[in-house]
Design a protein around this motif. Structure first.
Motif, PDB file in Angstrom:
ATOM      1  N   ILE A  67      11.341  11.406  -7.292  1.00  0.00           N
ATOM      2  CA  ILE A  67      11.678  12.684  -6.937  1.00  0.00           C
ATOM      3  C   ILE A  67      13.092  13.069  -6.451  1.00  0.00           C
ATOM      4  N   ARG A  68      13.366  12.346  -5.470  1.00  0.00           N
ATOM      5  CA  ARG A  68      14.958  12.541  -5.052  1.00  0.00           C
ATOM      6  C   ARG A  68      15.680  12.183  -5.819  1.00  0.00           C
ATOM      7  N   ALA A  69      15.951  11.384  -6.896  1.00  0.00           N
ATOM      8  CA  ALA A  69      16.683  10.883  -7.737  1.00  0.00           C
ATOM      9  C   ALA A  69      16.617  12.162  -8.658  1.00  0.00           C
TER      10      ALA A  69
ATOM     11  N   ARG B 103       0.733  -1.027  -0.113  1.00  0.00           N
ATOM     12  CA  ARG B 103       0.146  -0.126  -0.045  1.00  0.00           C
ATOM     13  C   ARG B 103       0.958   1.334  -0.111  1.00  0.00           C
ATOM     14  N   SER B 104       2.119   1.164   0.535  1.00  0.00           N
ATOM     15  CA  SER B 104       2.815   2.489   0.569  1.00  0.00           C
ATOM     16  C   SER B 104       3.946   2.339  -0.745  1.00  0.00           C
ATOM     17  N   ARG B 105       3.845   1.560  -1.485  1.00  0.00           N
ATOM     18  CA  ARG B 105       4.471   1.357  -2.707  1.00  0.00           C
ATOM     19  C   ARG B 105       4.512   2.627  -3.648  1.00  0.00           C
ATOM     20  N   LEU B 106       3.286   3.206  -4.041  1.00  0.00           N
ATOM     21  CA  LEU B 106       3.058   4.436  -4.712  1.00  0.00           C
ATOM     22  C   LEU B 106       3.725   5.552  -3.901  1.00  0.00           C
ATOM     23  N   LEU B 107       3.711   5.600  -2.681  1.00  0.00           N
ATOM     24  CA  LEU B 107       4.198   6.945  -2.022  1.00  0.00           C
ATOM     25  C   LEU B 107       5.643   7.001  -2.283  1.00  0.00           C
ATOM     26  N   ARG B 108       6.200   5.675  -1.815  1.00  0.00           N
ATOM     27  CA  ARG B 108       7.883   5.340  -1.838  1.00  0.00           C
ATOM     28  C   ARG B 108       8.250   5.623  -3.050  1.00  0.00           C
TER      29      ARG B 108
ATOM     30  N   ALA C 128      11.257   7.545   6.906  1.00  0.00           N
ATOM     31  CA  ALA C 128      12.314   8.140   7.626  1.00  0.00           C
ATOM     32  C   ALA C 128      13.710   7.092   7.171  1.00  0.00           C
ATOM     33  N   GLY C 129      13.415   5.911   7.271  1.00  0.00           N
ATOM     34  CA  GLY C 129      14.373   4.941   6.598  1.00  0.00           C
ATOM     35  C   GLY C 129      14.895   5.204   5.202  1.00  0.00           C
ATOM     36  N   SER C 130      13.897   5.749   4.335  1.00  0.00           N
ATOM     37  CA  SER C 130      14.336   5.533   2.954  1.00  0.00           C
ATOM     38  C   SER C 130      15.535   6.716   2.604  1.00  0.00           C
ATOM     39  N   GLY C 131      15.604   7.585   3.452  1.00  0.00           N
ATOM     40  CA  GLY C 131      16.559   8.691   3.322  1.00  0.00           C
ATOM     41  C   GLY C 131      15.808   9.669   2.129  1.00  0.00           C
ATOM     42  N   HIS C 132      14.725   9.672   1.747  1.00  0.00           N
ATOM     43  CA  HIS C 132      14.445  10.585   0.748  1.00  0.00           C
ATOM     44  C   HIS C 132      13.455  11.716   1.151  1.00  0.00           C
TER      45      HIS C 132
ATOM     46  N   TRP D  84      17.603  19.169  -1.855  1.00  0.00           N
ATOM     47  CA  TRP D  84      16.568  19.937  -2.057  1.00  0.00           C
ATOM     48  C   TRP D  84      15.285  19.676  -1.357  1.00  0.00           C
ATOM     49  N   LEU D  85      14.338  20.242  -0.682  1.00  0.00           N
ATOM     50  CA  LEU D  85      13.530  19.927   0.547  1.00  0.00           C
ATOM     51  C   LEU D  85      12.331  19.007  -0.183  1.00  0.00           C
ATOM     52  N   VAL D  86      12.287  17.964   0.461  1.00  0.00           N
ATOM     53  CA  VAL D  86      10.986  16.938   0.118  1.00  0.00           C
ATOM     54  C   VAL D  86      10.530  16.769   1.357  1.00  0.00           C
ATOM     55  N   GLY D  87       9.018  16.879   1.617  1.00  0.00           N
ATOM     56  CA  GLY D  87       8.443  16.553   2.644  1.00  0.00           C
ATOM     57  C   GLY D  87       7.069  15.673   2.380  1.00  0.00           C
ATOM     58  N   VAL D  88       6.457  15.198   3.189  1.00  0.00           N
ATOM     59  CA  VAL D  88       5.311  14.256   3.111  1.00  0.00           C
ATOM     60  C   VAL D  88       4.249  14.702   4.199  1.00  0.00           C
ATOM     61  N   ARG D  89       3.013  15.129   3.791  1.00  0.00           N
ATOM     62  CA  ARG D  89       1.978  15.069   4.704  1.00  0.00           C
ATOM     63  C   ARG D  89       1.219  13.859   4.653  1.00  0.00           C
ATOM     64  N   MET D  90       1.264  13.297   6.107  1.00  0.00           N
ATOM     65  CA  MET D  90       0.437  11.755   6.142  1.00  0.00           C
ATOM     66  C   MET D  90      -0.301  12.034   7.446  1.00  0.00           C
TER      67      MET D  90
END
Length: 667
Positions: A215-217, A204-209, A252-256, A223-229
Motif C-alpha cells: 500500500i505504501r509503495a 505470522r506478521s508477514r501478511l500484514l507487513r 513502527a520500524g517499517s516506516g509504513h 497519505w495516511l496509513v494506520g493499523v488497528r491491532m
C-alpha cells in the motif's frame, strides 16, 4: 482501565489540542473509530450514510474511520456493507469525502477482510483463513489459504487503498485486530502454518507487513496509513501484551505506518471490543499505554470510553494520543462541540445497552441507537411549528423522550408522573450494579426536562380529570405496563394459569425492588421474559440468596442478544445463580416448584423454594386511552412505549420520539 469518571471539564485540557498524525493535523483528539452501520445500499454509499457521517463531522469529531469497507467480494456478508473497489462506488466515495471535509474532519476507511469470522451466505464459497480451524462463533471450517490467494488478497488491499485515495479520502486503516483476517495470521492460536506466513512472530506478521509495504509503495509517503491491532488477544494461546509490543515496534520500524489503533480480543472472547454496560470503562487503556511506551507513533485507544472527562483522563495519563468514542458519538454526534463549549450536561450519554447499535446489526438490520432515535433516520426538513399544549402521561423512557423532543421543537409540554420520581422500569434496573448506567440516561433526561422548559408534575396519578384540567391540544400516553401474574407461558398454551401462582410467596419479579423483606432465602425465578426482568432480579438477589433461574428457552437471557448474552451468563455464574435452561414449571407448592424439561413434561422434579418470582411478560396499562378518547374526542391521543406494546428500551425511545414529531398531524 481508566480511573473513575469525574465531573471535571475537558474543554481546557489535551482533548481539544491538535495532533499531527502522518501528514494530516487533527483538530482535536476525538475519533469515531470503525463500526459497521449496515447503511450501504447494494454495497454503495447511501444517502443515509452521507447524512450519518456528515452529522459526525458537523459535531466536531477530528477523524472518522469508516467501518467494514470490504476489500474483495468474499468479505461482503450482504449488500448493507460497503465495497471498496467497485467502480460504481467511486461517486459515493467522492461525495462522502466532500461532505466530511466540508466540516473539517479527516476521513479514513478501515479496510476489512473477515477470514474465518466471515459469512458465506453471499458468495457461497469457503471462508479463507491461515489454517483450517473453525471460529467458535461462526463454527464453519475455513479453507487454508494458498499462496495465490494470499497474493490476490494483498492485491485487493492495494486496489482498495488506491480507489479511496482517488476519491479524495485521507487514508486507510488495516483491520488486524479482533480476530478478523490479518489478525488470524498474527495469532499463534489461529495460525498453525509452517510456511513463510507462520511459525514465528516474523512469519505470522508477514501478511500484514506485506499489505502495508505494498500500500505504501502505491500511495506514497504522504497519505495516511494506520493499523488497528490487538493489545492482547485475551485468550489462552493467543498473542498477549508482550507480543503486541513486539508487533508494534516492528510496524513502527517499517516506516509504513502513521498510527496504531489499539483494541483487543477475538471471537473467543466475543464481543469484548463492544463491551456492554456491565464492563468497566476503558477496557483496553492499559494495553494501549504499554504500546505507547514502546513506540513513537500516535496511539489511538477505543472501547467503553463514554465521556469527555474520561477521555481527558486517558490523554492526561499518557495512555494514548487519541480516544475512540464509537458508541458515545452514536448516542450524541455533537459530543465534541458540546464538550468544547463546556456543555457536558447536554451530551446524551451512551449507556452501553448494545440493543440499537450492535444488537440490530447482528440481527441483519441497519444500525440504530437505544437512546438516540435520530440515528439512521433522514434529516428532517425545517418546518414552522404551531406551538401546541401537550400533556405527556408517564415519565418512563418513552414519556421522557416524548416530552423532551416535543419541547425542543417548540411545544408547551406538561409531564405527569404518578411516582415521586422519573424513570419507570429503568430507574429500578439502575439499582442493579451491572445496570447502573441506566441512571446516566435518566440524569441526562431530567436535565433536558429543565433545559427545554417541560413542566414536571410528580405524584400525579393518571386520571382523566387531571389531563382534562390542563386543556391539552394533544396527549401522549406513556403509562407503561404491568407484570402478568398468572404464570402463563406460551410454551404451554393449554395451561391458562400456573397452579399455585396465587400463593403469598409467589410474586412478580419486579416486586423485589419494593418488597425486599418478602423474599426468602431460596428463590426460584421463572423466566419466560422478553425484557430482562428475570435475569436482572436473579443477579440482584444472588449475593444474599440461593437463586435458581428456570428458563423455558434453551438459554437464559435471550432478550440480551448475542452482543450481551455471554457477559450476562458470566455474571450469573460468578454470582452463583443456578440456571435450568429448557425447563419450565408445572406447579408451585408450599416450599417447592415442580419443574420439567420443556421437551419432556412427564419428567417432573422439585426445586426447593421459599419465594417464587414470576417473570412471564407484561401487559399494557392503557385504561386511560379509551377514557380520554371518550372524554376529549377532539384531542389527539397517542400511546407510546409499553403502553402501546411491551417491548425493549430502544423501541420505547423510538416511540416517544416519533410521537413528539407527529404532534400536529393526524394520529
Amino acid at each position: 482501565m481508566t480511573p473513575p469518571m469525574t465531573s471535571a471539564g475537558a474543554s481546557a485540557g489535551r482533548l481539544f489540542s491538535p495532533l499531527q498524525v502522518g501528514n494530516v493535523t487533527l483538530r482535536n483528539r476525538i475519533v469515531s473509530p470503525p463500526h459497521g452501520t449496515y447503511f450501504a445500499e447494494d454495497g454503495l454509499v447511501s444517502r443515509r450514510q452521507l447524512d450519518y457521517y456528515e452529522t459526525l463531522a458537523r459535531g466536531g469529531v477530528a477523524m472518522i474511520v469508516t467501518g467494514s469497507w470490504a476489500v474483495w467480494p468474499r468479505t461482503m456478508p450482504n449488500a448493507l456493507t460497503n465495497r471498496a473497489t467497485d467502480p460504481r462506488a467511486v461517486a459515493g466515495h467522492t461525495r462522502l469525502a466532500e461532505a466530511v471535509h466540508a466540516h473539517g474532519s479527516i476521513l479514513v476507511a478501515q479496510l476489512h477482510e473477515s477470514g474465518r469470522q466471515g459469512n458465506t451466505a453471499a458468495h457461497r464459497g469457503p471462508l479463507l483463513a491461515p489454517s483450517p480451524l473453525p471460529d467458535p462463533v461462526v463454527r464453519e471450517v475455513p479453507k487454508e489459504m494458498e499462496r495465490s490467494e494470499i497474493d490476490d488478497l494483498v492485491d485487493h488491499y492495494v486496489r482498495s487503498a488506491e480507489a479511496l485515495r482517488a476519491a479524495g479520502w485521507d487514508g486507510v486503516e488495516i483491520l488486524a485486530a479482533q480476530g478478523y483476517g490479518p489478525a488470524q495470521f498474527l495469532s499463534p492460536q489461529m495460525n498453525h502454518r509452517t510456511d513463510e506466513y507462520g511459525g514465528s512472530p516474523a512469519g505470522r506478521s508477514r501478511l500484514l507487513r506485506t499489505i502495508l509495504a505494498c500500500i505504501r509503495a502505491s500511495v506514497g509517503p504522504d497519505w495516511l496509513v494506520g493499523v488497528r491491532m490487538n493489545g492482547s488477544d485475551c485468550v489462552e494461546g493467543g498473542a498477549g501484551p508482550e507480543q503486541a509490543v513486539v508487533l508494534a515496534e516492528t510496524l513502527a520500524g517499517s516506516g509504513h505506518v502513521d498510527y496504531l489503533s489499539i483494541s483487543g480480543a477475538s471471537n473467543e472472547a466475543y464481543p469484548l471490543w463492544i463491551a456492554d454496560m456491565s464492563h468497566a470503562p476503558g477496557l483496553f487503556v492499559d494495553l494501549a499505554a504499554r504500546v505507547r511506551a514502546s513506540v513513537s507513533l500516535p496511539i489511538l485507544v477505543a472501547t467503553r470510553i463514554t465521556s469527555p472527562e474520561q477521555a481527558e483522563q486517558i490523554l492526561t495519563a499518557g495512555a494514548a494520543d487519541m480516544v475512540g468514542m464509537v458508541r458515545a458519538l452514536i448516542a450524541d454526534p455533537g459530543l465534541p462541540l458540546k464538550a468544547q463549549r463546556g456543555a457536558s450536561t447536554e451530551i446524551r450519554p451512551c449507556i452501553g445497552a448494545n440493543q440499537g447499535c450492535i444488537g440490530r446489526v447482528l440481527s441483519g438490520a441497519s444500525m440504530r441507537c437505544t437512546v438516540n432515535p435520530r440515528v439512521g433516520e433522514p434529516r428532517l426538513p425545517q418546518r414552522s411549528i404551531q406551538a401546541r399544549r401537550v400533556v405527556v402521561v408517564g415519565a418512563g423512557p418513552a414519556g421522557l423522550e416524548a416530552a423532551v423532543t416535543a419541547a425542543e421543537v417548540g411545544h408547551r409540554v406538561t409531564l405527569l408522573e404518578r411516582a415521586p420520581h422519573i424513570g419507570g422500569q429503568i430507574a429500578l434496573a439502575a439499582r442493579v450494579p451491572s445496570r447502573a448506567e441506566f441512571g446516566r440516561i435518566l440524569t441526562f433526561l431530567e436535565a433536558e426536562l429543565a433545559r427545554t422548559g417541560v413542566e414536571v408534575r410528580l405524584d400525579r396519578p393518571a386520571e382523566v380529570s387531571a389531563v382534562r384540567d390542563l386543556a391539552p391540544d394533544e396527549v401522549i400516553l406513556a403509562t407503561g405496563s404491568r407484570p402478568i401474574r398468572t404464570g402463563f407461558s406460551t410454551a404451554f398454551p393449554g395451561r391458562d394459569v400456573l397452579p399455585g401462582h396465587d400463593q403469598d410467596h409467589v410474586l412478580p419479579a419486579v416486586d423485589v425492588f419494593s418488597r425486599p423483606e418478602a423474599v426468602g432465602r431460596r428463590v426460584v425465578v421463572l423466566d419466560d421474559d422478553p425484557h430482562g426482568h428475570a435475569t436482572t432480579v436473579a443477579e440482584l438477589l444472588a449475593p444474599d440468596h440461593d437463586v435458581t433461574l428456570v428458563c423455558r428457552s434453551i438459554s437464559a437471557g435471550q432478550w440480551s442478544g448475542p452482543a450481551n448474552q455471554i457477559a450476562l451468563y458470566s455474571r450469573l455464574q460468578r454470582a452463583g445463580v443456578r440456571i435450568l435452561a429448557a425447563t419450565w414449571a408445572s406447579a408451585v407448592g408450599d416450599a417447592e416448584v415442580l419443574c420439567h424439561p420443556t421437551h419432556a413434561p412427564q419428567d417432573v422434579f422439585a426445586v426447593p423454594a421459599d419465594t417464587v418470582l414470576l417473570a412471564t411478560g407484561n401487559c399494557v396499562v392503557d385504561d386511560l386511552y379509551p377514557a380520554l378518547r371518550n372524554e376529549l374526542p377532539d384531542v389527539a391521543v397517542r400511546r407510546v412505549g409499553d403502553c402501546l406494546a411491551p417491548r425493549l428500551l430502544d423501541q420505547a425511545f423510538w416511540d416517544g420520539h416519533q410521537a413528539a414529531l407527529a404532534i400536529g398531524r393526524e394520529p
